[in-house]
Scaffold this active site. Structure first.
Site, PDB file in Angstrom:
ATOM      1  N   CYS A 130       2.452  14.583  25.829  1.00  0.00           N
ATOM      2  CA  CYS A 130       1.284  14.000  25.135  1.00  0.00           C
ATOM      3  C   CYS A 130       1.349  13.929  23.467  1.00  0.00           C
ATOM      4  O   CYS A 130       2.255  14.470  23.168  1.00  0.00           O
ATOM      5  CB  CYS A 130       0.075  14.589  25.835  1.00  0.00           C
ATOM      6  SG  CYS A 130      -0.050  16.192  25.395  1.00  0.00           S
TER       7      CYS A 130
ATOM      8  N   CYS B  62       1.505  17.268  21.642  1.00  0.00           N
ATOM      9  CA  CYS B  62       3.031  17.596  21.694  1.00  0.00           C
ATOM     10  C   CYS B  62       3.446  17.027  20.059  1.00  0.00           C
ATOM     11  O   CYS B  62       4.073  17.585  19.476  1.00  0.00           O
ATOM     12  CB  CYS B  62       3.980  17.435  22.603  1.00  0.00           C
ATOM     13  SG  CYS B  62       3.531  17.729  24.255  1.00  0.00           S
TER      14      CYS B  62
ATOM     15  N   ASP C  52       5.159 -18.930  -3.360  1.00  0.00           N
ATOM     16  CA  ASP C  52       5.965 -19.388  -4.414  1.00  0.00           C
ATOM     17  C   ASP C  52       6.561 -20.702  -4.086  1.00  0.00           C
ATOM     18  O   ASP C  52       6.795 -21.012  -3.009  1.00  0.00           O
ATOM     19  CB  ASP C  52       7.198 -18.451  -4.835  1.00  0.00           C
ATOM     20  CG  ASP C  52       8.238 -18.886  -5.636  1.00  0.00           C
ATOM     21  OD1 ASP C  52       7.670 -19.124  -6.686  1.00  0.00           O
ATOM     22  OD2 ASP C  52       9.276 -18.748  -5.277  1.00  0.00           O
TER      23      ASP C  52
END
Length: 727
Positions: free
Chosen positions: A13, A16, A410
């Site tokens: 989970c 951890c 650009d």
């Protein structure tokens, strides 16, 4: 500074994740450690003198396993229980459930034999098949922390121990919970197996990339060698239908090469001696001899995989918030469970009911869904992007992209191809087609870019003699006995007023005016300009469909810039902006409160890409531009820009949906469990279902498809500029 990768075993989970990160970040020399629960990997930025053994020791000291990646088999570290074990535990759990819940199946041999059978089978399920939960919970206890395994272990073990005490002591109306612990273990094991299979599919994109690499290469002398042994400068042969072993340059042969692994578009590219080719691309027809220029981890494909892996370990801001909540969630759940038990007993309720409510709280509070909500969606989204030629460099870019309202392009080399083309022929009182054909015939002998553009603009079937090149002025040749001149006004003895005026108008727009005439008399003006990309129109239309404003930045003359902007449908054109002024223009837009993305490809775009909230580099451009960008488009197809933004938004929506349901699940389920409304078995079902929902919802991103071209076609606009002829 280097970046190390570790495969972490034993995570269950997000709690951890937090513990492992704290342990790694405490190592001297570690700059930043990030752990991805969904992939089971830790990415550590550290000084060169930090050894891998120190990092592994830090993970082990936190109570988990760690090793260096060995290859594709380590794609997901947390291996699921074997399906065979799940099936056996499910069979035994079903027997326990039946003999305890169905009166007709219970039996008595002078003692409650069915209850003792349930006790034995339940012990096997809870403590043998569920041993992993208890082992990891015990290790975490030694490290003074708690995770999902703690909740499962305490809940299932307490169910079995309570039931055994009731059975042995023959406590009157004490309820037995053998089926509760057994079914919870079976459901969690099954859920983890299904979750693993779904999570594994989220890594399909990276796995498919790794499998693209050809295992062997054939050298010029006919020797087959492993690709891993190739060195820069080696020459190898690529036969039709084979994969190119590594990045290189063609030294002999002509062919078409499929580079869809990079661009996402299966359009073969013609290659000849001197052309660069990419490793893992497919040689379509002719045989090629290629000289290796990049090998191993230096290849383009390896770089793409590295970018995707790094993106999948980067955290979004919303994930960091979820992780902080998860780090205190498990201890809070234990406190709530204890408070539930005490509260029920204090209220005078039976001990069995108090125990049931407390166990239900422990089981339903597991924060699996919360831990998977963000990293799994990021994994699937960035993986799908890589398949489409879109490299998103991190989770925060996903969040920022969702907030964009303006996209700045650009011009030269981005919305144009940086390749000249004929856009108009003005021939006052003359035949423009005939004069263009004469000019094309003369320029067929020229190597100048403008000359090549004119030569390619018309069919040339005329015999040309006496070709003379006048550098900086033009060219002269004889066609059917008539002298034809193509070039600047200085090349002609006579330039009529109408032609001279037309040339002035063309040059005033910033375009190139090329005069053409016969016998030293100018008769027409050929307008040459930088060609707009075919994909520029779809890109602008796709962005507008997403509700974004578009801006064109260019150093061109205002009239030339506006002509390009009008043709593409761009909202705002800013002409006369030099390389140094692009970043300033981005900053000015940001000062207006806009969230800006900049799309560019050249070296002079790098400052603007860095200044923008999101920098989007066209991957065919300079490496410095792609390094400065947050998103890289690995092709020259501008329409993919809209797809990149749409994919980022879809991924963020998926993350927010995952987190919403994960939080709602826990917020709603814990009070129900504490109130005794949600039984432990149903709590386990709800916990597993919430994780599977997050997994399947994230997997929907794998179906994301390109849409900008379809949007553009609905708009009904032409995609390319057309040649205009005026007499």
């Amino acid at each position: 500074m280097r970046r190390a990768t570790l495969v972490v075993d034993g995570m269950t989970c997000s709690a951890c994740v937090s513990r492992i990160e704290r342990s790694l970040n405490a190592v001297d020399g570690v700059v930043e450690a990030r752990v991805n629960y969904a992939s089971g990997r830790a990415s550590v930025a550290c000084n060169e003198d930090v050894a891998d053994s120190e990092l592994r020791a830090a993970v082990v000291n936190a109570g988990y396993g760690a090793r260096l990646p060995r290859g594709l088999e380590d794609e997901l570290a947390a291996r699921p229980p074997e399906l065979k074990r799940v099936a056996i535990s499910a069979l035994m759990g079903a027997v326990v459930l039946l003999v305890t819940m169905v009166d007709a199946l219970s039996f008595d041999l002078g003692f409650s034999a069915s209850d003792w059978l349930a006790a034995v089978l339940s012990a096997a399920v809870v403590f043998w098949f569920g041993w992993g939960f208890h082992h990891r919970a015990w290790k975490q206890l030694h490290h003074r922390t708690a995770t999902m395994d703690t909740l499962i272990s305490v809940g299932t073990a307490a169910s079995w121990v309570w039931s055994t005490v009731v059975l042995v002591a023959q406590i009157g109306d004490g309820h037995l919970y053998f089926e509760t612990g057994s079914v919870i273990v079976v459901l969690v094991l099954l859920g983890r197996h299904l979750e693993y299979q779904a999570r594994r599919r989220s890594g399909d994109a990276l796995r498919a990339m790794a499998e693209l690499v050809a295992p062997m290469a054939r050298l010029e002398d006919g020797t087959d060698v492993p690709v891993t042994s190739l060195e820069v400068g080696n020459r190898f042969v690529v036969r039709p239908g084979e994969k190119i072993a590594t990045d290189g340059v063609v030294v002999d042969g002509h062919s078409a090469v499929d580079i869809s692994l990079v661009t996402g578009e299966p359009v073969p590219v013609e290659v000849a001696p001197g052309d660069a080719v990419l490793g893992a691309s497919v040689n379509a027809n002719g045989s090629l001899v290629v000289e290796a220029t990049k090998v191993g981890t230096d290849t383009v494909l390896a770089g793409i995989m590295r970018l995707v892996e790094e993106a999948q370990t980067n955290r979004t801001r919303i994930q960091r918030l979820a992780d902080r909540i998860s780090s205190v969630f498990v201890p809070s759940a234990v406190v709530i469970a204890v408070a539930t038990l005490i509260g029920w007993l204090a209220a005078g309720q039976p001990a069995s009911e108090a125990f049931t409510a407390a166990v239900a709280v422990l089981i339903v509070a597991c924060p699996c869904a919360l831990g998977l909500a963000t990293p799994l969606a990021v994994m699937v989204g960035t993986g799908r992007g890589s398949q489409l030629g879109i490299i998103i460099k991190g989770g925060e870019m996903l969040e920022d992209t969702r907030l964009l309202d303006t996209v700045v392009f650009d011009k030269t080399g981005t919305v144009t191809e940086a390749r000249m083309e004929v856009v108009e022929v003005i021939a006052p009182g003359n035949d423009p087609d005939a004069l263009l054909a004469l000019a094309a015939a003369v320029e067929s002998r020229s190597e100048h870019p403008i000359g090549r553009a004119i030569a390619d603009s018309a069919e040339n079937g005329q015999a040309v003699t006496g070709f003379q090149n006048h550098p900086g002025v033009g060219a002269v040749a004889t066609i059917d006995g008539i002298e034809v001149l193509v070039g600047k006004r200085a090349l002609f003895h006579q330039v009529p007023e109408a032609v001279d005026r037309a040339a002035d108008e063309v040059e005033a727009m910033g375009r190139v005016a090329v005069l053409v005439g016969r016998e030293s008399v100018a008769e027409a003006v050929i307008t040459v300009d930088d060609r707009l990309r075919d994909s520029a129109g779809p890109a602008v239309a796709g962005l507008k469909s997403l509700g974004l404003d578009t801006v064109l930045l260019t150093g061109d003359h205002p009239r030339r810039a506006r002509a390009a902007g009008d043709e593409l449908g761009i909202d705002r054109v800013v002409p006369g902006v030099g390389p140094d002024g692009k970043a300033d223009e981005i900053a000015r837009l940001q000062a207006e409160g806009r969230r800006v993305a900049m799309v560019g490809d050249g070296i002079n775009d790098a400052p603007a890409l860095s200044q923008a909230d999101i920098g989007i580099a066209i991957g065919t451009g300079a490496d410095v531009a792609t390094e400065a960008a947050d998103i890289t488009i690995m092709s020259s197809d501008l329409s993919v820009v809209a797809d990149a933004i749409a994919l980022s938004r879809r991924t963020m929506n998926t993350i927010r949906g995952n987190l919403f349901w994960a939080f709602i699940y826990n917020i709603a389920a814990i009070p129900l469990a504490a109130a005794g409304i949600l039984e432990p078995i149903f709590a386990a079902v709800a916990m597993v279902a919430s994780s599977l929902f997050v997994v399947t919802n994230s997997q929907r991103l794998r179906r994301f498809n390109r849409s900008s071209t379809r949007i553009y076609r609905r708009a009904g606009k032409p995609a390319t500029s057309s040649l205009r002829l005026r007499s």
